[in-house]
Design a protein around this motif. Structure first.
Motif, PDB file in Angstrom:
ATOM      1  N   VAL A   1      12.392  12.090  -5.489  1.00  0.00           N
ATOM      2  CA  VAL A   1      12.274  11.360  -3.961  1.00  0.00           C
ATOM      3  C   VAL A   1      11.509  10.334  -3.902  1.00  0.00           C
ATOM      4  CG1 VAL A   1      11.838  12.097  -1.644  1.00  0.00           C
ATOM      5  CG2 VAL A   1      13.370  13.671  -2.923  1.00  0.00           C
ATOM      6  N   PHE A   2      10.340  10.641  -4.487  1.00  0.00           N
ATOM      7  CA  PHE A   2       9.091   9.786  -4.118  1.00  0.00           C
ATOM      8  C   PHE A   2       9.388   8.597  -5.313  1.00  0.00           C
ATOM      9  CE2 PHE A   2       6.249  13.437  -2.827  1.00  0.00           C
ATOM     10  CZ  PHE A   2       6.200  13.099  -1.583  1.00  0.00           C
TER      11      PHE A   2
ATOM     12  N   LYS B   1       5.109  24.134 -18.227  1.00  0.00           N
ATOM     13  CA  LYS B   1       3.961  24.753 -19.469  1.00  0.00           C
ATOM     14  C   LYS B   1       3.967  26.225 -19.045  1.00  0.00           C
ATOM     15  CE  LYS B   1      -0.173  23.803 -22.076  1.00  0.00           C
ATOM     16  NZ  LYS B   1      -1.352  23.082 -22.187  1.00  0.00           N
ATOM     17  N   LYS B   2       3.174  26.512 -17.889  1.00  0.00           N
ATOM     18  CA  LYS B   2       2.861  27.699 -17.373  1.00  0.00           C
ATOM     19  C   LYS B   2       4.052  28.721 -16.999  1.00  0.00           C
ATOM     20  CE  LYS B   2      -1.572  26.227 -15.366  1.00  0.00           C
ATOM     21  NZ  LYS B   2      -2.519  26.310 -14.437  1.00  0.00           N
ATOM     22  N   GLU B   3       5.176  28.423 -17.346  1.00  0.00           N
ATOM     23  CA  GLU B   3       6.672  28.969 -16.950  1.00  0.00           C
ATOM     24  C   GLU B   3       6.587  29.514 -15.740  1.00  0.00           C
ATOM     25  OE1 GLU B   3       6.652  31.929 -20.322  1.00  0.00           O
ATOM     26  OE2 GLU B   3       6.840  30.456 -21.630  1.00  0.00           O
ATOM     27  N   LYS B   4       6.250  28.629 -14.790  1.00  0.00           N
ATOM     28  CA  LYS B   4       6.591  28.760 -13.417  1.00  0.00           C
ATOM     29  C   LYS B   4       7.388  28.097 -12.669  1.00  0.00           C
ATOM     30  CE  LYS B   4       1.773  30.482 -12.646  1.00  0.00           C
ATOM     31  NZ  LYS B   4       0.502  30.356 -11.584  1.00  0.00           N
ATOM     32  N   PRO B   5       8.040  28.511 -11.652  1.00  0.00           N
ATOM     33  CA  PRO B   5       9.053  27.590 -11.278  1.00  0.00           C
ATOM     34  C   PRO B   5       8.754  26.165 -10.922  1.00  0.00           C
ATOM     35  CG  PRO B   5       9.081  29.592  -9.903  1.00  0.00           C
ATOM     36  CD  PRO B   5       7.850  29.603 -10.918  1.00  0.00           C
ATOM     37  N   TYR B   6       9.423  25.077 -11.116  1.00  0.00           N
ATOM     38  CA  TYR B   6       8.965  23.932 -10.867  1.00  0.00           C
ATOM     39  C   TYR B   6       9.865  22.748 -10.477  1.00  0.00           C
ATOM     40  CZ  TYR B   6      11.462  23.166 -15.345  1.00  0.00           C
ATOM     41  OH  TYR B   6      12.638  23.090 -16.247  1.00  0.00           O
ATOM     42  N   THR B   7      11.129  23.271  -9.793  1.00  0.00           N
ATOM     43  CA  THR B   7      12.375  22.825  -9.220  1.00  0.00           C
ATOM     44  C   THR B   7      11.898  21.917  -8.122  1.00  0.00           C
ATOM     45  OG1 THR B   7      13.645  24.365  -9.864  1.00  0.00           O
ATOM     46  CG2 THR B   7      14.321  22.817  -8.420  1.00  0.00           C
ATOM     47  N   THR B   8      10.741  22.330  -7.258  1.00  0.00           N
ATOM     48  CA  THR B   8      10.277  21.740  -6.043  1.00  0.00           C
ATOM     49  C   THR B   8       9.632  20.433  -6.413  1.00  0.00           C
ATOM     50  OG1 THR B   8      10.149  23.688  -4.755  1.00  0.00           O
ATOM     51  CG2 THR B   8       9.120  21.822  -3.937  1.00  0.00           C
ATOM     52  N   PHE B   9       8.704  20.619  -7.405  1.00  0.00           N
ATOM     53  CA  PHE B   9       8.107  19.349  -7.708  1.00  0.00           C
ATOM     54  C   PHE B   9       9.127  18.415  -8.437  1.00  0.00           C
ATOM     55  CE2 PHE B   9       4.730  22.585  -7.688  1.00  0.00           C
ATOM     56  CZ  PHE B   9       3.686  21.983  -6.894  1.00  0.00           C
ATOM     57  N   LEU B  10       9.949  18.653  -9.067  1.00  0.00           N
ATOM     58  CA  LEU B  10      10.895  18.002  -9.851  1.00  0.00           C
ATOM     59  C   LEU B  10      11.721  17.190  -8.796  1.00  0.00           C
ATOM     60  CD1 LEU B  10      12.265  16.909 -12.399  1.00  0.00           C
ATOM     61  CD2 LEU B  10      13.915  19.036 -12.350  1.00  0.00           C
ATOM     62  N   VAL B  11      12.110  17.773  -7.727  1.00  0.00           N
ATOM     63  CA  VAL B  11      12.992  17.153  -6.719  1.00  0.00           C
ATOM     64  C   VAL B  11      12.022  16.212  -6.057  1.00  0.00           C
ATOM     65  CG1 VAL B  11      14.062  17.648  -4.521  1.00  0.00           C
ATOM     66  CG2 VAL B  11      14.417  18.830  -6.428  1.00  0.00           C
TER      67      VAL B  11
ATOM     68  N   PHE C   1      12.484   7.371  -5.982  1.00  0.00           N
ATOM     69  CA  PHE C   1      13.422   6.533  -5.401  1.00  0.00           C
ATOM     70  C   PHE C   1      12.664   5.674  -3.921  1.00  0.00           C
ATOM     71  CE2 PHE C   1      16.453   9.092  -7.372  1.00  0.00           C
ATOM     72  CZ  PHE C   1      17.090   8.152  -8.204  1.00  0.00           C
ATOM     73  N   ILE C   2      11.778   6.448  -3.480  1.00  0.00           N
ATOM     74  CA  ILE C   2      11.379   5.265  -2.348  1.00  0.00           C
ATOM     75  C   ILE C   2      10.529   4.358  -3.047  1.00  0.00           C
ATOM     76  CG2 ILE C   2       9.131   5.705  -0.780  1.00  0.00           C
ATOM     77  CD1 ILE C   2      10.217   8.560  -0.279  1.00  0.00           C
ATOM     78  N   ALA C   3       9.729   4.532  -3.854  1.00  0.00           N
ATOM     79  CA  ALA C   3       8.919   3.576  -4.768  1.00  0.00           C
ATOM     80  C   ALA C   3       9.785   2.643  -5.461  1.00  0.00           C
ATOM     81  CB  ALA C   3       7.946   4.079  -5.779  1.00  0.00           C
ATOM     82  N   LEU C   4      10.941   2.955  -5.831  1.00  0.00           N
ATOM     83  CA  LEU C   4      11.945   2.064  -6.669  1.00  0.00           C
ATOM     84  C   LEU C   4      12.382   1.127  -5.289  1.00  0.00           C
ATOM     85  CD1 LEU C   4      13.377   1.409  -9.320  1.00  0.00           C
ATOM     86  CD2 LEU C   4      15.100   2.997  -8.467  1.00  0.00           C
TER      87      LEU C   4
ATOM     88  N   GLY D   1       0.876  -1.311  -0.045  1.00  0.00           N
ATOM     89  CA  GLY D   1      -0.148  -0.081   0.004  1.00  0.00           C
ATOM     90  C   GLY D   1       0.700   1.263   0.045  1.00  0.00           C
ATOM     91  N   LEU D   2       2.001   1.251   0.699  1.00  0.00           N
ATOM     92  CA  LEU D   2       2.792   2.549   0.649  1.00  0.00           C
ATOM     93  C   LEU D   2       3.666   2.501  -0.801  1.00  0.00           C
ATOM     94  CD1 LEU D   2       4.561   2.103   4.381  1.00  0.00           C
ATOM     95  CD2 LEU D   2       2.916   3.893   3.583  1.00  0.00           C
ATOM     96  N   LYS D   3       3.975   1.575  -1.271  1.00  0.00           N
ATOM     97  CA  LYS D   3       4.654   1.670  -2.546  1.00  0.00           C
ATOM     98  C   LYS D   3       3.455   2.057  -3.812  1.00  0.00           C
ATOM     99  CE  LYS D   3       6.625  -0.696  -6.353  1.00  0.00           C
ATOM    100  NZ  LYS D   3       5.709   0.378  -7.338  1.00  0.00           N
ATOM    101  N   PHE D   4       2.263   1.669  -3.121  1.00  0.00           N
ATOM    102  CA  PHE D   4       1.298   1.987  -4.366  1.00  0.00           C
ATOM    103  C   PHE D   4       1.164   3.815  -4.162  1.00  0.00           C
ATOM    104  CE2 PHE D   4      -3.404   3.007  -5.313  1.00  0.00           C
ATOM    105  CZ  PHE D   4      -3.298   2.382  -6.471  1.00  0.00           C
ATOM    106  N   ILE D   5       0.937   4.175  -2.906  1.00  0.00           N
ATOM    107  CA  ILE D   5       0.834   5.595  -2.560  1.00  0.00           C
ATOM    108  C   ILE D   5       2.123   6.356  -3.030  1.00  0.00           C
ATOM    109  CG2 ILE D   5       0.722   7.301  -0.752  1.00  0.00           C
ATOM    110  CD1 ILE D   5      -0.925   5.313   0.684  1.00  0.00           C
ATOM    111  N   ALA D   6       3.455   5.761  -2.838  1.00  0.00           N
ATOM    112  CA  ALA D   6       4.417   6.438  -3.588  1.00  0.00           C
ATOM    113  C   ALA D   6       4.427   6.693  -5.073  1.00  0.00           C
ATOM    114  CB  ALA D   6       5.723   5.587  -2.936  1.00  0.00           C
ATOM    115  N   GLY D   7       3.887   5.501  -5.460  1.00  0.00           N
ATOM    116  CA  GLY D   7       3.835   5.591  -6.851  1.00  0.00           C
ATOM    117  C   GLY D   7       2.930   6.656  -7.511  1.00  0.00           C
ATOM    118  N   ILE D   8       1.608   6.672  -6.778  1.00  0.00           N
ATOM    119  CA  ILE D   8       0.802   7.625  -7.208  1.00  0.00           C
ATOM    120  C   ILE D   8       1.162   8.965  -6.881  1.00  0.00           C
ATOM    121  CG2 ILE D   8      -1.554   8.801  -6.722  1.00  0.00           C
ATOM    122  CD1 ILE D   8      -1.717   6.265  -8.274  1.00  0.00           C
ATOM    123  N   LEU D   9       2.165   9.128  -5.872  1.00  0.00           N
ATOM    124  CA  LEU D   9       2.653  10.512  -5.653  1.00  0.00           C
ATOM    125  C   LEU D   9       3.826  10.913  -6.756  1.00  0.00           C
ATOM    126  CD1 LEU D   9       3.365  10.644  -1.739  1.00  0.00           C
ATOM    127  CD2 LEU D   9       1.526  11.856  -3.078  1.00  0.00           C
TER     128      LEU D   9
END
Length: 120
Positions: free
Chosen positions: A100-101, A86-96, A103-106, A65-73
């Motif tokens: 992270v998620f 696409k909206k030309e806003k900062p996206y670095t946080t989401f990329l990081v 590697f947790i799922a992996l 279940g935790l792996k499933f949640i990590a995969g959805i994240l």
């Protein structure tokens, strides 16, 4: 159902998703690649649900279940990264967070009984 619950099919779909995600990040107008990636998300979720159902036989439902949640994240953060780009806003946080998620799922995916044991 056995075909959908194949670990190899699931790994193939998320490897394809990672490649498409990196291509979508690299090109200027990723509209077509992004749409193909969204179809791949659906395939990842379908094969993931099939593996989750099959994984209940191993008695480790919470970890699956935790792996499933990590995969959805992971999918959510990848999608948010591309939308922010696409909206030309900062996206670095989401990329990081996507990595992270990922590697947790992996880690969970390879640690669980249906995963591939690299040390054996």
């Amino acid at each position: 159902m056995d075909f959908l619950a194949s670990t190899h099919l699931h790994i193939t779909t998320w490897v394809l998703a990672i490649i498409l995600f990196l291509v979508a990040l690299a090109i200027a107008n990723p509209k077509v690649v992004h749409m193909i990636l969204r179809v791949d998300y659906i395939l990842i979720i379908i094969t993931g649900i099939a593996l989750f159902i099959k994984g209940m036989d191993y008695g480790q439902g919470m970890l699956y279940g935790l792996k499933f949640i990590a995969g959805i994240l992971v999918i959510g953060m990848m999608e948010m990264t591309l939308v922010k780009k696409k909206k030309e806003k900062p996206y670095t946080t989401f990329l990081v967070l996507a990595f992270v998620f990922f590697f947790i799922a992996l880690f969970l995916g390879f640690k669980l009984p249906m995963g591939i044991n690299f040390l054996a």
